[in-house]
Design an enzyme around this catalytic site. Structure first.
Site, PDB file in Angstrom:
ATOM      1  N   ASP A  14      -5.867   6.270   4.496  1.00 44.17           N
ATOM      2  CA  ASP A  14      -6.812   7.449   4.277  1.00 44.17           C
ATOM      3  C   ASP A  14      -5.912   8.495   4.848  1.00 44.17           C
ATOM      4  O   ASP A  14      -5.943   9.838   4.559  1.00 44.17           O
ATOM      5  CB  ASP A  14      -7.913   7.288   5.472  1.00 44.17           C
ATOM      6  CG  ASP A  14      -8.583   5.946   4.991  1.00 44.17           C
ATOM      7  OD1 ASP A  14      -8.852   5.552   3.894  1.00 44.17           O
ATOM      8  OD2 ASP A  14      -9.352   5.162   5.850  1.00 44.17           O
ATOM      9  N   GLY A  28       2.445   0.406   1.237  1.00 47.90           N
ATOM     10  CA  GLY A  28       2.639  -0.030   2.652  1.00 47.90           C
ATOM     11  C   GLY A  28       3.994   0.544   3.338  1.00 47.90           C
ATOM     12  O   GLY A  28       4.281   1.782   3.004  1.00 47.90           O
ATOM     13  N   ALA A  29       4.733  -0.430   4.036  1.00 52.82           N
ATOM     14  CA  ALA A  29       5.788  -0.050   4.656  1.00 52.82           C
ATOM     15  C   ALA A  29       7.118   0.464   3.748  1.00 52.82           C
ATOM     16  O   ALA A  29       7.950   1.262   3.895  1.00 52.82           O
ATOM     17  CB  ALA A  29       6.535  -1.249   5.493  1.00 52.82           C
ATOM     18  N   SER A  59       0.462   3.822  -3.196  1.00 51.96           N
ATOM     19  CA  SER A  59       0.862   3.665  -1.707  1.00 51.96           C
ATOM     20  C   SER A  59       1.314   2.248  -1.719  1.00 51.96           C
ATOM     21  O   SER A  59       0.801   1.510  -2.366  1.00 51.96           O
ATOM     22  CB  SER A  59      -0.188   3.828  -0.630  1.00 51.96           C
ATOM     23  OG  SER A  59      -1.277   3.063  -0.959  1.00 51.96           O
TER      24      SER A  59
HETATM   25  N1  LIG Z   1       4.408  -0.430   8.404  1.00 45.28           N
HETATM   26  C1  LIG Z   1       4.514   1.077   7.979  1.00 45.28           C
HETATM   27  N2  LIG Z   1       5.436   1.772   8.344  1.00 45.28           N
HETATM   28  C2  LIG Z   1       5.554   3.147   7.958  1.00 45.28           C
HETATM   29  N3  LIG Z   1       4.526   3.633   7.262  1.00 45.28           N
HETATM   30  C3  LIG Z   1       3.610   2.756   6.704  1.00 45.28           C
HETATM   31  C4  LIG Z   1       3.541   1.499   6.974  1.00 45.28           C
HETATM   32  N4  LIG Z   1       2.498   0.902   6.418  1.00 45.28           N
HETATM   33  C5  LIG Z   1       1.751   1.906   5.668  1.00 45.28           C
HETATM   34  N5  LIG Z   1       2.503   3.058   5.935  1.00 45.28           N
HETATM   35  C6  LIG Z   1       2.345   4.575   5.441  1.00 45.28           C
HETATM   36  O1  LIG Z   1       0.716   4.455   4.947  1.00 45.28           O
HETATM   37  C7  LIG Z   1       0.811   4.578   3.644  1.00 45.28           C
HETATM   38  C8  LIG Z   1      -0.534   3.775   3.133  1.00 45.28           C
HETATM   39  O2  LIG Z   1      -0.359   2.307   3.242  1.00 45.28           O
HETATM   40  P1  LIG Z   1      -1.028   1.210   2.357  1.00 45.28           P
HETATM   41  O3  LIG Z   1      -0.959  -0.049   3.164  1.00 45.28           O
HETATM   42  O4  LIG Z   1      -0.111   1.373   1.218  1.00 45.28           O
HETATM   43  O5  LIG Z   1      -2.261   1.862   2.126  1.00 45.28           O
HETATM   44  P2  LIG Z   1      -3.687   1.113   2.086  1.00 45.28           P
HETATM   45  O6  LIG Z   1      -4.122   1.187   3.555  1.00 45.28           O
HETATM   46  O7  LIG Z   1      -4.721   2.138   1.367  1.00 45.28           O
HETATM   47  O8  LIG Z   1      -3.690  -0.057   1.603  1.00 45.28           O
HETATM   48  C9  LIG Z   1       2.002   3.917   3.059  1.00 45.28           C
HETATM   49  O9  LIG Z   1       2.220   4.548   1.629  1.00 45.28           O
HETATM   50  C10 LIG Z   1       2.924   4.375   3.847  1.00 45.28           C
HETATM   51  O10 LIG Z   1       3.198   5.766   3.749  1.00 45.28           O
HETATM   52  O1  LIG Z   2     -14.723   0.818   1.935  1.00 48.01           O
HETATM   53  P1  LIG Z   2     -13.765  -0.529   2.285  1.00 48.01           P
HETATM   54  O2  LIG Z   2     -13.069  -0.698   1.099  1.00 48.01           O
HETATM   55  O3  LIG Z   2     -14.369  -1.931   2.668  1.00 48.01           O
HETATM   56  O4  LIG Z   2     -12.915   0.147   3.453  1.00 48.01           O
HETATM   57  C1  LIG Z   2     -13.261   0.511   4.627  1.00 48.01           C
HETATM   58  C2  LIG Z   2     -12.152   0.377   5.654  1.00 48.01           C
HETATM   59  O5  LIG Z   2     -11.331   1.040   5.110  1.00 48.01           O
HETATM   60  C3  LIG Z   2     -10.552   1.935   6.320  1.00 48.01           C
HETATM   61  O6  LIG Z   2     -11.289   3.306   6.114  1.00 48.01           O
HETATM   62  C4  LIG Z   2      -9.303   1.731   6.440  1.00 48.01           C
HETATM   63  O7  LIG Z   2      -8.801   2.078   5.233  1.00 48.01           O
HETATM   64  P2  LIG Z   2      -7.268   2.381   4.959  1.00 48.01           P
HETATM   65  O8  LIG Z   2      -6.306   1.384   5.974  1.00 48.01           O
HETATM   66  O9  LIG Z   2      -7.067   1.987   3.472  1.00 48.01           O
HETATM   67  O10 LIG Z   2      -6.942   3.781   5.429  1.00 48.01           O
HETATM   68  C5  LIG Z   2     -11.539   1.386   7.644  1.00 48.01           C
HETATM   69  O11 LIG Z   2     -11.670   2.183   8.428  1.00 48.01           O
HETATM   70  C6  LIG Z   2     -12.562   0.566   7.034  1.00 48.01           C
HETATM   71  O12 LIG Z   2     -13.071  -0.350   7.776  1.00 48.01           O
END
Ligand SMILES: Nc1ncnc2c1ncn2[C@@H]1O[C@H](COP(=O)(O)OP(=O)(O)O)[C@@H](O)[C@H]1O
Ligand SMILES: O=P(O)(O)OC[C@H]1O[C@](O)(COP(=O)(O)O)[C@@H](O)[C@@H]1O
Length: 318
Positions: free
Chosen positions: A254, A224-225, A222
């Site tokens: 998640d 992000g955006a 993944s």
């Molecule tokens: N600003 C955003 N706009 C649209 N989709 C998003 C954005 N941020 C995250 N996502 C979606 O959520 C997925 C997970 O976000 P990411 O930040 O990569 O994961 P994590 O929360 O595990 O660090 C991305 O691959 C994308 O599909």
């Molecule tokens: O176990 P870690 O790595 O501290 O992450 C826990 C945090 O991750 C989250 O599940 C969010 O995870 P994502 O943004 O990657 O989906 C929060 O709800 C929680 O506070």
């Protein structure tokens, strides 16, 4: 509908504070606050339940503040396999500013004794059979060694479950050695493991090829955006989400993971799987919390996701 077990070894109460703008070192006043029983595995479980699956949840839960979690399990009909440990489940603070920037302050979690770890393994030996997939997601609490985590994955595989992994640092490294069925790092987590920046697309593809050569079927990275790169057996796809108004990105990873597991278990086409998972993750960022929201909005998001083939994967020398 599948039977899915999610493991959250270090759950958290997520306290999200919405702020106009964070001024470090100043008195800040929040616009609103909301608290959720959370942690990566529990978040994945909630989205999978929204998608129609039957869930069991397990891990370690602080005995001093289990109420919000137990209420969640009862509300969602989750089978509760959590081992209670002395102390409090941590609180993770999420500071969500008006411009979409999020600052996370994640706590360490309670210390988990060896005895509690043995108890969880025994409990999983009873609970795991009959489930199709185990999702292991999140960090390790104090006292839990990455090698023990690897053993946990191994046991779940021995029970015949497909294992999906989303963790970071040493836990991710230990989990990868056990070759899960699916892994979902973000770019930073993967870069940390392989010890080099992964900005260029070919670096991602090369790292994915390396993981697949170890025996991991599905590598979902993944970004992000910038979306998602998915490397499966005989496929390499990139999804670009539409531009959305970001309220909170907490739970987006998640949600993406849940969507990928759902599409794969439903035997959807690769494009449909990735498009839907990317759309529900984009919808997650438009809300505090996550979960399947407005169906019309979701349909619009799904239509606007761009999916395209990535260039040939490259071998990475090791
Ligand atoms: N600003 C955003 N706009 C649209 N989709 C998003 C954005 N941020 C995250 N996502 C979606 O959520 C997925 C997970 O976000 P990411 O930040 O990569 O994961 P994590 O929360 O595990 O660090 C991305 O691959 C994308 O599909
Ligand atoms: O176990 P870690 O790595 O501290 O992450 C826990 C945090 O991750 C989250 O599940 C969010 O995870 P994502 O943004 O990657 O989906 C929060 O709800 C929680 O506070």
């Amino acid at each position: 509908m599948a039977r899915i077990l999610t493991l959250t070894l270090n759950p958290a109460l997520d306290l999200t504070l919405r702020l106009e703008r964070l001024e470090p070192g100043q008195v800040n006043r929040s616009l609103a606050q909301v608290s959720h029983a959370a942690g990566k595995g529990l978040n994945v479980a909630q989205v999978l339940a929204d998608l129609g699956h039957r869930l069991s949840v397990a891990g370690f839960l602080g005995a001093d503040n289990p109420e919000a979690f137990e209420a969640l399990f009862a509300r969602r009909g989750f089978v509760d396999g959590f081992v209670r440990v002395p102390g409090e489940t941590r609180s993770n603070i999420k500071l969500a500013e008006r411009d979409g920037r999020i600052t996370d302050i994640n706590g360490p979690g309670p210390h988990v004794s060896e005895r509690a770890q043995v108890e969880l393994l025994d409990r999983l030996d009873q609970l795991a059979p009959g489930h199709d997939v185990a999702v292991l997601a999140g960090s390790l609490p104090g006292g839990v060694d990455p090698a023990w985590f690897g053993e946990l994955l191994r046991r779940l595989k021995r029970h015949g479950l497909k294992v999906a992994l989303d963790s970071s640092g040493e836990a991710l490294r230990a989990g990868l050695l056990v070759t899960p069925w699916l892994v979902k790092p973000n770019t930073d987590e993967l870069a940390e493991i392989c010890g080099r920046p992964l900005e260029a697309g070919d670096a991602l593809a090369a790292e994915a090829a390396h993981l697949q050569a170890l025996g991991i079927d599905q590598v979902v990275i993944s970004q992000g955006a910038r979306g998602v790169s998915w490397f499966g057996p005989d496929l390499a796809l990139q999804a670009l989400p539409p531009k959305v108004t970001v309220v909170s990105t907490v739970g987006a990873g998640d949600t993406l993971l849940a969507g990928m597991v759902h599409g794969l278990l439903s035997s959807w086409s690769a494009t449909h799987t990735l498009r839907h998972a990317t759309a529900i993750a984009a919808q997650a960022v438009t809300q505090v919390g996550f979960g399947l929201g407005d169906a019309v909005q979701l349909q619009q998001l799904e239509s606007a996701v761009q999916v395209q083939a990535l260039a040939e994967q490259q071998e990475v020398p090791r």
